[in-house]
Structure formats: C-alpha cells, structure tokens
Design an enzyme around this catalytic site. Sequence first.
Site, PDB file in Angstrom:
ATOM      1  N   GLY A   1      10.790  12.316  16.017  1.00  0.00           N
ATOM      2  CA  GLY A   1      10.227  13.653  15.976  1.00  0.00           C
ATOM      3  C   GLY A   1      10.129  14.101  14.536  1.00  0.00           C
ATOM      4  O   GLY A   1      10.394  13.316  13.619  1.00  0.00           O
TER       5      GLY A   1
ATOM      6  N   VAL B   1      15.585   9.459  17.415  1.00  0.00           N
ATOM      7  CA  VAL B   1      16.549   9.328  18.516  1.00  0.00           C
ATOM      8  C   VAL B   1      16.702   7.836  18.851  1.00  0.00           C
ATOM      9  O   VAL B   1      15.711   7.132  19.066  1.00  0.00           O
ATOM     10  CB  VAL B   1      16.076  10.146  19.739  1.00  0.00           C
ATOM     11  CG1 VAL B   1      17.080  10.011  20.883  1.00  0.00           C
ATOM     12  CG2 VAL B   1      15.912  11.623  19.372  1.00  0.00           C
TER      13      VAL B   1
ATOM     14  N   LEU C   1      14.409   5.295  20.485  1.00  0.00           N
ATOM     15  CA  LEU C   1      13.872   5.895  21.711  1.00  0.00           C
ATOM     16  C   LEU C   1      12.659   6.771  21.390  1.00  0.00           C
ATOM     17  O   LEU C   1      11.740   6.898  22.193  1.00  0.00           O
ATOM     18  CB  LEU C   1      14.941   6.742  22.397  1.00  0.00           C
ATOM     19  CG  LEU C   1      16.021   5.987  23.178  1.00  0.00           C
ATOM     20  CD1 LEU C   1      17.144   6.927  23.582  1.00  0.00           C
ATOM     21  CD2 LEU C   1      15.448   5.299  24.402  1.00  0.00           C
ATOM     22  N   GLY C   2      12.689   7.396  20.239  1.00  0.00           N
ATOM     23  CA  GLY C   2      11.561   8.240  19.840  1.00  0.00           C
ATOM     24  C   GLY C   2      11.805   8.894  18.501  1.00  0.00           C
ATOM     25  O   GLY C   2      12.946   8.985  18.034  1.00  0.00           O
TER      26      GLY C   2
ATOM     27  N   LYS D   1      20.751  11.403  18.434  1.00  0.00           N
ATOM     28  CA  LYS D   1      19.732  12.012  17.564  1.00  0.00           C
ATOM     29  C   LYS D   1      20.296  12.125  16.159  1.00  0.00           C
ATOM     30  O   LYS D   1      21.315  12.788  15.934  1.00  0.00           O
ATOM     31  CB  LYS D   1      19.336  13.382  18.102  1.00  0.00           C
ATOM     32  CG  LYS D   1      18.199  14.016  17.326  1.00  0.00           C
ATOM     33  CD  LYS D   1      17.633  15.197  18.089  1.00  0.00           C
ATOM     34  CE  LYS D   1      16.551  15.909  17.323  1.00  0.00           C
ATOM     35  NZ  LYS D   1      15.945  16.973  18.099  1.00  0.00           N
TER      36      LYS D   1
ATOM     37  N   ASP E   1       9.258  25.641  22.281  1.00  0.00           N
ATOM     38  CA  ASP E   1       8.455  24.440  21.978  1.00  0.00           C
ATOM     39  C   ASP E   1       8.280  23.605  23.247  1.00  0.00           C
ATOM     40  O   ASP E   1       8.477  22.392  23.254  1.00  0.00           O
ATOM     41  CB  ASP E   1       9.139  23.622  20.869  1.00  0.00           C
ATOM     42  CG  ASP E   1       8.209  22.561  20.287  1.00  0.00           C
ATOM     43  OD1 ASP E   1       6.985  22.625  20.583  1.00  0.00           O
ATOM     44  OD2 ASP E   1       8.681  21.668  19.562  1.00  0.00           O
TER      45      ASP E   1
ATOM     46  N   THR F   1      11.966  16.227  13.045  1.00  0.00           N
ATOM     47  CA  THR F   1      13.252  16.493  12.374  1.00  0.00           C
ATOM     48  C   THR F   1      14.224  15.332  12.434  1.00  0.00           C
ATOM     49  O   THR F   1      15.274  15.373  11.808  1.00  0.00           O
ATOM     50  CB  THR F   1      13.947  17.724  12.999  1.00  0.00           C
ATOM     51  OG1 THR F   1      14.200  17.418  14.370  1.00  0.00           O
ATOM     52  CG2 THR F   1      13.110  18.973  12.891  1.00  0.00           C
TER      53      THR F   1
HETATM   54  N1  LIG Z   1      17.755  12.306  25.524  1.00  0.00           N
HETATM   55  C1  LIG Z   1      16.775  11.493  25.178  1.00  0.00           C
HETATM   56  N2  LIG Z   1      16.619  10.302  25.784  1.00  0.00           N
HETATM   57  C2  LIG Z   1      15.621   9.477  25.436  1.00  0.00           C
HETATM   58  N3  LIG Z   1      14.721   9.750  24.474  1.00  0.00           N
HETATM   59  C3  LIG Z   1      14.814  10.923  23.833  1.00  0.00           C
HETATM   60  C4  LIG Z   1      15.827  11.865  24.153  1.00  0.00           C
HETATM   61  N4  LIG Z   1      15.670  12.944  23.363  1.00  0.00           N
HETATM   62  C5  LIG Z   1      14.606  12.688  22.589  1.00  0.00           C
HETATM   63  N5  LIG Z   1      14.075  11.486  22.871  1.00  0.00           N
HETATM   64  C6  LIG Z   1      12.888  10.849  22.229  1.00  0.00           C
HETATM   65  O1  LIG Z   1      12.895  11.149  20.869  1.00  0.00           O
HETATM   66  C7  LIG Z   1      11.733  11.885  20.501  1.00  0.00           C
HETATM   67  C8  LIG Z   1      12.096  12.889  19.429  1.00  0.00           C
HETATM   68  O2  LIG Z   1      13.095  13.746  19.908  1.00  0.00           O
HETATM   69  P1  LIG Z   1      13.086  15.304  19.646  1.00  0.00           P
HETATM   70  O3  LIG Z   1      11.837  15.852  20.253  1.00  0.00           O
HETATM   71  O4  LIG Z   1      14.355  15.885  20.108  1.00  0.00           O
HETATM   72  O5  LIG Z   1      12.964  15.315  18.088  1.00  0.00           O
HETATM   73  P2  LIG Z   1      12.343  16.423  17.161  1.00  0.00           P
HETATM   74  O6  LIG Z   1      12.414  15.940  15.782  1.00  0.00           O
HETATM   75  O7  LIG Z   1      13.020  17.696  17.479  1.00  0.00           O
HETATM   76  O8  LIG Z   1      10.858  16.420  17.714  1.00  0.00           O
HETATM   77  P3  LIG Z   1       9.688  17.485  17.513  1.00  0.00           P
HETATM   78  O9  LIG Z   1       8.827  16.925  16.433  1.00  0.00           O
HETATM   79  O10 LIG Z   1       9.030  17.490  18.819  1.00  0.00           O
HETATM   80  O11 LIG Z   1      10.301  18.780  17.165  1.00  0.00           O
HETATM   81  C9  LIG Z   1      11.259  12.517  21.761  1.00  0.00           C
HETATM   82  O12 LIG Z   1       9.860  12.747  21.737  1.00  0.00           O
HETATM   83  C10 LIG Z   1      11.633  11.467  22.803  1.00  0.00           C
HETATM   84  O13 LIG Z   1      10.635  10.466  22.874  1.00  0.00           O
END
Ligand SMILES: Nc1ncnc2c1ncn2[C@@H]1O[C@H](COP(=O)(O)OP(=O)(O)OP(=O)(O)O)[C@@H](O)[C@H]1O
Length: 733
Positions: free
Chosen positions: A18, A23, A15-16, A38, A135, A20
């Site tokens: 990040g 997902v 899904l994405g 995640k 953030d 850390t």
């Molecule tokens: N509940 C969700 N449903 C669908 N996609 C999600 C969800 N949560 C996160 N994502 C996708 O996953 C990506 C990364 O999630 P998240 O931002 O929580 O990770 P992170 O590692 O904390 O990111 P960042 O680098 O912004 O700190 C998000 O940008 C989004 O595209």
Amino acid sequence: MQLSENFTWSLTDVLGRGSTGCVYHGRHRTTGAPSAIKVLSVDGMRRPPELQERESRVLAELDHPNIVRLLAVEEESVTRHRVVVMEVCSGGSLHSILNEPENAYGLSEDDFLQVLSDVVAGMNHLREKGIVHRDLKPGNIMRAFRADGKATYKLTDFDTARWLEDGEQFVSLCGTEEYLHPDMYARAVLRTSQPRAYHATVDLWSIGVTIYHVATGCLPFRPHAGPRRDQKLMHQITTRKPKGAISGVQEQANEKITWSDTLPSSCLLSECLKSLLVPILANVLEADPRQCWSFEQFFAATKDLLQRELLHVYSLPQHTLHRVYYRAHDTWAQLQELLSGLTGVTPDLQLFFNEGRPLAAAVASAAAAGGHLPATTPHDPVVLASAGTGQAQAAALRQIELHIPTFSRNTDMLQDVHTAQDAASAAIQIHRLSDRVVQEQVVARRAASWIRSEFEDDTRTALQRLGEVKVRRDAAVDLLHKTSRLCTLATRHEQLASAPGCVAEVEAAVRSACGRLEELEGRLMEVDASCAPGGDLSASWCQSVGFQLSDCSVERLAVLAKLSLDTLVQFDRDLQQRKMSAMDVHMHNLEKQKLEANLKEALALFHDNVNSLHSAFEQKSLTWQRELMERKAEVRAIGVDMDQLGSQLKSAQEQLSALQDRCFERLEKMATMAPPSKHLAAYKDVSREIKMHKQKEGLKESCEDMLGEQVDLLKRFSNITNLTLDPELPATA
Ligand SMILES: Nc1ncnc2c1ncn2[C@@H]1O[C@H](COP(=O)(O)OP(=O)(O)OP(=O)(O)O)[C@@H](O)[C@H]1O
C-alpha cells in the site's frame, strides 16, 4: 527472515503493498499460526507518530468477524520498527477479485450478497464504536476463508480511520479518489481552495461506489478518458448527477454523459435484487448531505434486503429464472404482486407448480404467511405459468452486452494484456450466458411437461364429469319416456276433468340438453385427442426443438473461455519478461491471432447456435403455451356448461317426478272410483302398483338425500321405479 518478539516473516512473501507499507505473510514463532505483518514503508514512517499508531489503536478497539483482527503490535528485532500483526486474509482483496476476468461483469449473486452482508455488518460495528473509516473501497475489503471453506469479507486498512461523535465533522482529506465523496474529491483532487468540513456519511458515498463496482465490475462514474485522466469531468459527473441516477458514463470523447437509474443488463444479479439495490444506491450516491441517507436509513434498507427469504421461480412465459426476495411476513398476495412486477403476469393469471403439481394458492398463502414456501434451488424452482390466452409476451431474447476488445497489430505487451483480459472476460461471459440458457431450457422442458400433465388432469376431470352428466341425461330421458306414457294413461280417464300437466315443455328442455351435451362431448373429445401423442398439444416438440444433448456448443464455449484464460496467463508472463527474443515475440503475436479467432468463434457460436436455437425454442414454447391455455380455458368453459346441463337435467327430472306424482294421484283417484266388474282385477292391480310406486318414491327420496348427487345410484334407483301398467287399461269405467 525477519523476526519480532513472537512472529517471523520473509521479505519475499508479500501479501500486498500500500502507500504506507507492505504486508507480509508471517507465522507465529511457537505455534506456526499464519498472520499478516504490516511493516511501514519509509513514506509511512515519515508520518507523525500519532498517525502511524492510529491503525493499531483503532483496531484494538474493534472486535468483529467482518473486521480484520489485530493480533499484536511488536518491534522488528533489528530495526526496532513497529510492526502491526493482523489475522491473515488469504483470499486477497476485493479489488484483486474484481480484477479477475470472470468477475469483469461483477460478482455472482451469492458472492455479491456475501460481500454486502459482511461489509454492512463491519460498517455497523464501526458505527457502534463511533468510528469513521474514510477509505472504504474494494482494495480495503479482504477475503478470508472460514474453517468450512466459506468466504468471509473483512474491512481492513484503518490508517485513516478516526473516532467521530454523532454530528461531528472533520476537515482532513483521505481516501481513494474514485471512491471519494464529491466534496472531498473537490478539495483533495481538484485542490479547490475553500476549506470544508465533512460528515461521517462520506463513508456512505464510498460504500455506494464500492457496491456498484462489486455488482457490475466497473465504476459508476466514468469520463471517457478514465477517472484519473479527466478529473474535472469526473467531479462534474458526480455533482451534476440527476436525482435517482446511479451511474454516469461518457461513452465517447467529448460527448454527453449517459445517466442511468438501473444496473446494466450485463451484470449477473437477478432483476429482483437489482430492483432492491437500486434505491439504496440512489440514496447513498447523493452528493448533497441533506439529500443523502443517514447511516440508520442505510442500515435499515440493507437489513431489509439481506433478511429476505429467497424463492427461485421459473417464469415460463419469459423463459427466465427469477430469484425472488420476499419478506418472511409478506402475504401471498404481496408475493404475487412482486412476481407480477418481475414477470408481467398479473396475479389473476398466475399459475404455480411445484415438483410437478399445482401449488395450490391456499397452501401457498398459508406457507407464505409463515415464511416457509417450498425450498427451491435454481435447478428445482417453483414454476410460474400464465393462464392468459392473449398475445404471448415477446420472447426474452438474451441481450448480450459485452466489451469486445479491438486487436491491434502492434506488439505492445501491456496493451495486449488488457486486450487478453477483455477477451477472456467476454469469452467467460458468453459461456456463462449460454450455460444459463441451456440450464433454463432444461427447467422449461420440465415445466412444460408439468403444465401439460395438469391440463390432462383437467381434461380427465371434465371427461369424468361428462360421464356423470350422461348418466343423468339417460336417467332423465328414461324418466321422460315413462312419464309421458303415464301421462297418456292418466289423461285417458274421461271422468277426470283436468290433465295432470304438460310433459311437452320438459321434453323440449331434455331434448335441448341432450343436443348441447352431444356438442360438448364432441368438443371435449377433440381436446382430448389434441393431448394424445402427435396431437397439437402434446409436448413432444420440447425434445426436438432447442438444444439437444448431442449439441456441444456450450462445451465448446467452455473450451474457448479456458483457451482465452490460458492466453491471458501467457501474456502476463510475457509482460514480466524484461527482454523477449524475436521468436518469443512471433509466438506472442501468433497467440494474439489465436485469441482473436477464439473470441470470434465464441461470438459466432453464441449468436448462430445458442441464441438461435433458444429463440426457436422460445417461439415454439410461447405458441404452445398460448394454445394450451386456450384449450385449458375451453375445458374450463365446457366444465361450466356441463354443470349447467347437469342442473338443467336435474330440474327436468324433478319436474318429471312431480308430473309422475300427479299422474299417480289421478290414477289413484281413478282406482277408488267403482270400476266395472270386468276390469276389477286390473283396477286392483293399478291400485297395488300405485302403492308400490309411492313406497319406492319415498325410499328414493331418502336415498337421494343420503347420497346427494350420486348419479349412478340414482340410475339404479330409477330402474326399480319401473312401473308396469297395462297400457291397454280401459279409458272409461
Ligand atoms: N490482513 C491482511 N491479510 C492479507 N493481506 C492483507 C492484509 N492487510 C492488508 N493486506 C494486503 O496488503 C495491501 C496493503 O495493505 P493496506 O491497505 O493496509 O496498506 P496501506 O499502505 O494502508 O494501503 P493504502 O494505500 O490502501 O492506504 C492490501 O491491499 C492487501 O492486499
């Protein structure tokens, strides 16, 4: 396939990603319900356990429709790594939405308001729980779809969130640099040495930048080289920002910053919404914490904005459709002031129409007080016209602010994707503006027919009034004629000393009123003729000037926008290909030339066809509106003159009646005098006629009381006062 106690997911269904973790799209193992899983990356797992667990601990505290819901925290069955299971938001992040070419100039007003409302509600919940996100940015706002298909936006990524007591500060650095409060930016990005503590309101700065981004499609503070390439200037822009400015952009390298306290004209938001949004942005994009709004002020201002009622108003003098946001308890006068600011039409000149009829101010004011003005849509707005007859306002020609890319002859796949993205965005924006212009012209045509038919009603009413005054005139002339005969008769009696009064004065007044009425009738007939088909004020020009049904420019612009999007998709595919054959590259370059040609055609169509046709329509419409309003004012003035004439004639009638009374008194006196025997019969006749006249006069008066100004009845009545006296009656006894 990966498994945890209750969930399963595939590592290919991402899904994405990040910084850390990643997902994945997962499912519940027994119900099959979708979820977002995640999984921390190696980098994520290197962080202290307290930080790793923070997100799920924070999420467990939160329960709000605008905050992504925590479903479970489980362990992956093989590695035993913790996974955080959340509700899935299938609509992508706001960041990805803003990257779509159709959103390059910001979201549409409805989508923008949905984002604003959801984000504010989510933030409010965080505030109630004493949590600061730290953030906030479009990438951490997810779109989910409700069962009814409507979008809901949810805050996510609580990795860096923490609890904060009111007034408490923190020192750790987190956030994403473009959205970072200048103080945090200085330490986190520029690595300035002095340690500082930050207040929870740093979230407000981030939300200000996010709102600006969502409204316009671009960041508010932009060094020419880009925010990440010229970080020093980026910091200078945010800290040296003049008070009230909501953006600072360096248009050219090494040049000054252009500050602005308004949102760009390219953004899709209405003028009213912009005017409500700008003060909010100006007060949260304030680096000095002493000057920046508190959360409470921010929530109060956004609540005020979001709770407003919406009225679609088409301003005919501007040829612009307005979305007017007013408070439910606003008075009609306040709404008029608001419209005056938006349209330049002052309240005294505002004329409103709804569904073809004038929106009576009294009805409107009663409705506005109760918050229930007529339901409107962009296709069925209330129409605002100006009663002003002065110089019409300059036509609101469509300003087209576009980012037109330069097409390089080199083949650089990444660069070409950017070029195609800009070209597709521009083509979509050109089509959108053209479509809006055409839609607005449809409303303008309808509005023109409304104000014209109201004008016809005015003219018809004036003609009716003219008929009534003419009846009164005829009655007055008739009365004048009879009174003058009666006076002649009464003054023949030599034995009576004084004359009953002078009819000549009244006669002059009646004659002058007759002349004036003739002149007014001529003017009114001229106005009436101008309304007729082919006349100056007929609205037939509406159909011949401007866009025609047969004009397919807008359809062609839609095709060109679609072709540009297809090219973008193709270029994205080309970029993914690791190796391209010479033929592929050749095809790619041909596609680029086609894209350039399409954009050129779109621009030419917009300027030479859409805009020029619309300009012609606007110019004609403005002249026509002015002429119509001049004639309307003339009809109004004729109406006032006719009222005056009516009263003048009425008073003449009264004077004549009084004169008649005096004549009859004399004649009565004369009748009581001993008449010579040869005229006795005639005298008796006079006497009888006088009695009859008096009875008739008495009857006439009571009927006049009853029927008021019913002129036609008056005329009938004056007929029965037709006293037949013998003009040859002897003058002496
Ligand atoms: N509940 C969700 N449903 C669908 N996609 C999600 C969800 N949560 C996160 N994502 C996708 O996953 C990506 C990364 O999630 P998240 O931002 O929580 O990770 P992170 O590692 O904390 O990111 P960042 O680098 O912004 O700190 C998000 O940008 C989004 O595209």
